[in-house]
Design a protein around this motif. Sequence first.
Motif, mmCIF file in Angstrom:
data_model
loop_
_atom_site.group_PDB
_atom_site.id
_atom_site.type_symbol
_atom_site.label_atom_id
_atom_site.label_comp_id
_atom_site.label_asym_id
_atom_site.label_seq_id
_atom_site.Cartn_x
_atom_site.Cartn_y
_atom_site.Cartn_z
ATOM 1 N N VAL A 1 0.584 -1.430 -0.133
ATOM 2 C CA VAL A 1 -0.289 -0.003 -0.106
ATOM 3 C C VAL A 1 1.488 1.152 -0.240
ATOM 4 O O VAL A 1 2.289 1.084 1.161
ATOM 5 C CB VAL A 1 -0.543 0.028 1.834
ATOM 6 N N VAL A 2 0.807 2.303 -0.913
ATOM 7 C CA VAL A 2 1.151 3.518 -1.536
ATOM 8 C C VAL A 2 -0.095 4.671 -0.486
ATOM 9 O O VAL A 2 -0.937 4.660 -1.187
ATOM 10 C CB VAL A 2 2.438 3.135 -2.333
ATOM 11 N N CYS A 3 0.625 5.736 -0.161
ATOM 12 C CA CYS A 3 -0.899 6.710 0.483
ATOM 13 C C CYS A 3 0.180 7.714 0.561
ATOM 14 O O CYS A 3 1.558 6.993 0.811
ATOM 15 C CB CYS A 3 -1.431 5.992 1.089
ATOM 16 N N ASP A 4 -0.012 8.851 0.182
ATOM 17 C CA ASP A 4 0.155 10.246 0.938
ATOM 18 C C ASP A 4 -0.539 10.600 2.155
ATOM 19 O O ASP A 4 -1.520 9.711 2.358
ATOM 20 C CB ASP A 4 0.554 11.025 0.102
ATOM 21 N N LYS A 5 -0.742 11.534 3.229
ATOM 22 C CA LYS A 5 -1.268 11.949 4.155
ATOM 23 C C LYS A 5 -2.881 12.234 3.525
ATOM 24 O O LYS A 5 -4.116 11.442 4.258
ATOM 25 C CB LYS A 5 -1.171 13.230 4.371
ATOM 26 N N ASN A 6 -3.345 12.588 2.457
ATOM 27 C CA ASN A 6 -4.402 12.781 1.493
ATOM 28 C C ASN A 6 -4.947 11.258 1.501
ATOM 29 O O ASN A 6 -6.332 11.513 1.645
ATOM 30 C CB ASN A 6 -4.005 13.448 -0.048
ATOM 31 N N GLY A 7 -4.695 9.695 1.086
ATOM 32 C CA GLY A 7 -4.916 9.027 1.044
ATOM 33 C C GLY A 7 -4.668 8.100 1.900
ATOM 34 O O GLY A 7 -5.423 6.663 1.802
ATOM 35 N N ALA A 8 -4.051 8.317 2.717
ATOM 36 C CA ALA A 8 -4.187 7.309 4.370
ATOM 37 C C ALA A 8 -5.359 6.697 4.534
ATOM 38 O O ALA A 8 -5.634 5.568 4.485
ATOM 39 C CB ALA A 8 -3.175 8.197 5.733
ATOM 40 N N GLU B 1 -2.140 12.542 -7.835
ATOM 41 C CA GLU B 1 -2.066 12.244 -8.957
ATOM 42 C C GLU B 1 -0.534 11.883 -9.486
ATOM 43 O O GLU B 1 -0.345 11.173 -9.604
ATOM 44 C CB GLU B 1 -2.700 12.547 -9.960
ATOM 45 N N GLY B 2 0.383 13.144 -8.665
ATOM 46 C CA GLY B 2 1.613 12.560 -8.687
ATOM 47 C C GLY B 2 1.833 11.081 -8.668
ATOM 48 O O GLY B 2 3.007 10.194 -9.106
ATOM 49 N N LEU B 3 1.642 10.474 -7.148
ATOM 50 C CA LEU B 3 2.071 9.668 -6.066
ATOM 51 C C LEU B 3 1.478 8.354 -7.178
ATOM 52 O O LEU B 3 2.522 7.262 -7.569
ATOM 53 C CB LEU B 3 1.143 9.882 -4.785
ATOM 54 N N ALA C 1 10.510 8.559 -1.424
ATOM 55 C CA ALA C 1 9.734 7.500 -0.842
ATOM 56 C C ALA C 1 10.037 6.212 -2.397
ATOM 57 O O ALA C 1 10.636 5.375 -2.218
ATOM 58 C CB ALA C 1 8.021 8.005 -1.121
ATOM 59 N N MET C 2 10.284 7.008 -3.284
ATOM 60 C CA MET C 2 10.381 6.262 -4.337
ATOM 61 C C MET C 2 11.578 5.102 -4.564
ATOM 62 O O MET C 2 11.528 4.290 -5.439
ATOM 63 C CB MET C 2 10.741 6.946 -5.583
ATOM 64 N N PHE C 3 12.931 5.314 -3.784
ATOM 65 C CA PHE C 3 14.166 4.693 -3.753
ATOM 66 C C PHE C 3 13.461 3.825 -2.939
ATOM 67 O O PHE C 3 14.305 2.421 -2.927
ATOM 68 C CB PHE C 3 15.263 5.786 -3.251
ATOM 69 N N ARG C 4 12.969 4.148 -1.740
ATOM 70 C CA ARG C 4 12.531 3.194 -0.748
ATOM 71 C C ARG C 4 11.268 1.574 -2.021
ATOM 72 O O ARG C 4 11.587 0.230 -1.021
ATOM 73 C CB ARG C 4 11.786 3.393 0.241
ATOM 74 N N LEU C 5 10.516 2.298 -2.063
ATOM 75 C CA LEU C 5 9.603 1.788 -3.155
ATOM 76 C C LEU C 5 10.654 0.887 -3.786
ATOM 77 O O LEU C 5 10.208 -0.069 -4.523
ATOM 78 C CB LEU C 5 8.654 2.450 -3.626
ATOM 79 N N ASP C 6 11.791 1.405 -5.179
ATOM 80 C CA ASP C 6 12.275 0.586 -5.438
ATOM 81 C C ASP C 6 12.844 -0.754 -5.063
ATOM 82 O O ASP C 6 12.659 -1.473 -5.446
ATOM 83 C CB ASP C 6 13.494 1.259 -5.656
ATOM 84 N N VAL D 1 2.691 4.172 -10.471
ATOM 85 C CA VAL D 1 2.381 2.538 -11.428
ATOM 86 C C VAL D 1 3.529 2.414 -12.649
ATOM 87 O O VAL D 1 4.243 1.792 -12.939
ATOM 88 C CB VAL D 1 1.245 3.516 -12.078
ATOM 89 N N ALA D 2 4.255 3.653 -13.091
ATOM 90 C CA ALA D 2 4.875 4.022 -13.852
ATOM 91 C C ALA D 2 6.900 3.512 -13.153
ATOM 92 O O ALA D 2 6.754 2.128 -13.761
ATOM 93 C CB ALA D 2 6.106 5.587 -13.605
ATOM 94 N N LEU D 3 6.665 3.088 -12.333
ATOM 95 C CA LEU D 3 7.485 2.181 -11.247
ATOM 96 C C LEU D 3 6.961 0.716 -11.591
ATOM 97 O O LEU D 3 7.909 0.114 -11.576
ATOM 98 C CB LEU D 3 7.825 2.596 -9.986
ATOM 99 N N ALA D 4 6.311 0.432 -11.282
ATOM 100 C CA ALA D 4 5.949 -1.118 -10.859
ATOM 101 C C ALA D 4 5.618 -0.983 -12.059
ATOM 102 O O ALA D 4 6.368 -2.243 -12.673
ATOM 103 C CB ALA D 4 4.959 -0.692 -10.830
ATOM 104 N N GLN D 5 6.227 -0.144 -13.852
ATOM 105 C CA GLN D 5 5.440 -1.233 -14.520
ATOM 106 C C GLN D 5 7.451 -1.834 -15.238
ATOM 107 O O GLN D 5 7.517 -2.181 -15.905
ATOM 108 C CB GLN D 5 5.398 -0.131 -16.033
ATOM 109 N N ARG D 6 8.427 -1.147 -14.384
ATOM 110 C CA ARG D 6 9.510 -1.326 -14.695
ATOM 111 C C ARG D 6 10.082 -2.508 -14.249
ATOM 112 O O ARG D 6 10.238 -3.629 -15.198
ATOM 113 C CB ARG D 6 10.949 -0.052 -14.455
ATOM 114 N N TYR D 7 8.557 -2.954 -13.516
ATOM 115 C CA TYR D 7 8.712 -4.436 -12.798
ATOM 116 C C TYR D 7 7.767 -5.281 -13.912
ATOM 117 O O TYR D 7 7.708 -6.746 -12.869
ATOM 118 C CB TYR D 7 8.564 -4.191 -11.195
ATOM 119 N N GLY D 8 7.496 -4.714 -15.111
ATOM 120 C CA GLY D 8 6.443 -6.088 -15.558
ATOM 121 C C GLY D 8 5.223 -6.075 -15.153
ATOM 122 O O GLY D 8 4.629 -6.819 -15.709
#
Lengths: 346, 196
Positions: free
Chosen positions: B23-30, B104-106, B81-86, B111-118
């Motif tokens: 689960v990835v979220c920001d404070k708005n999405g928590a 939407e930026g998050l 966060a993207m370094f950890r998420l990677d 999604v773009a990072l996940a796509q790199r893992y297929g």
Amino acid sequence: MVLAFKRETFRDDYTFRNSPEAVRRFPFPFDADTYMYSVNIEPHVAGRKGSVFEHPIDIDEHYVSEMRDRALVLKNDPLRCQTLPHMDLAGWDLVELLMVSMSEAYPEHFLLERNGNDWHWVNRPLGIDDRFTFGVTSTLPYGPMEYITRQCQGDFCLLDQRDGNLWVDAGMVTTQADWSMDFDLGMNFFEWHAPVPLAHEKGVFERALKFLMQLRQGHPVRRFNWTMSSTPRLDTSPENYHKWGYERALITPENVSERLHLRVELQALWRLPRSNAVVFSIRCYLASMNDIVSVPKWGRRLHRVLRDVHPALAEYKGLTRYRQTAVDFLSKYDDGQETSPGIWPD
Amino acid sequence: MSIKSRPRYSELELDIKSKRHIVVCDKNGAAAAQRMLRTSNVAAANTTVLVIGPGADKEEAGAFESMGCDVVMASPTIEAAMFRLDQVFAKATMGTRIYVAGIEGLIGQTVALAQRYGVKPMSVRQQHCGSLKRRVQCVHCKGVTEDVTTQIVTCAHCGVPLFVRDHFSRRLGAFMGVSADAEEAGVLPPIEEVFR
């Protein structure tokens, strides 16, 4: 037929011109006096001798100069040609399609010899003579799609078919009407066409997708698209829009006949045999307003189409700034007579 | 007006068939993420949470921990966060479902990072929460400008004034920005705040 290839430019001093023969074979896209989006797809079968439909891949007098312009675009921006990793096989399919078609249609200019996977390709106009192993990318100086599309007029996209959609997962795009391969890479059919106005609501893309998913090998199809260009610039890319956009403001009643061009895309689609991908080729033809009015039927008809074009389409195609100037010029060539059905000159 | 290339978002729904949840979220999405996890008694124990925002380590992270999420991480910014998420994606196994809730930026970057893992973009479950501000890629220099709320924005990288087109790339997680004054240098329409 031996073609005489012209030396000309599509930038800076713009020495591009059509010969009288090139004007006569120009693919005028309007078969009636009005225009609206439709699924205007027809079989891509051999047409009239000498026309752009005579061969599946049309090579014309601008070939050598267009390829030089493409090389210049790529030198400045390699992102115009991109391939997602799973599209390599489709690239080889494209090598076969283009080499076979070009060498069969223009044996004076192109030669293909095949001995199993050992292929020999000679491109005389560009001075290329290469031997390579079909399917082995390391035997070519570029990836397969880039290699062959640096040698063929028209932009090319390779569409992967999966999950009930077509995905634009590879492409060589340097003669585009304001869309970006780099931005659109990996999009599905609907996402890719998102910025087009009116057509979504008319269901054009849904029907087109349904049709194209059924495309069979050996039964290619084609359609026309069109816009206008304020110069004969092939690379009207969004990437360089900040460099060429000002040219749209330079059209005047004095120069409109020379500078303003009707830009026609002959789009063709083929199913590929090994990858099951679809080739989408977008071949750009340019004709100045002077070229157009040299055929009375075309002058009358373009006047009526441009005069009555839907404002949303005019805006999307970037015509707004010079449309009235063009209509005023063309009106002098419209005597109000009826025009015959179809695209051909009377 | 709907944008054909922009994803349509709905409420997050737990994939009960998945063995593991990221689960990835920001404070708005928590809150949306917590609501989703509460729909199951067993999901939280098999969930990795990455919550993003200034102070998220002190506030939202604690809430996820008290729900029983077994790995909870916090980052102050999306970039960090993207370094950890990677690493989280790199170590993820089959049967893992990815969820993202926030601006939407998050969503775009996850999604773009996940796509790199297929991982296919459509298979990442997404809920938009918070501001409609956009992430915009300059088509000229390719630099990305974050947190755009106006229809015209100066590219943070090359300085060209950009018009934000209604065209979204999931691969890039960004809208397209194209020169707004190419036809007449310096002539711009009035700047309006439209993505709030």
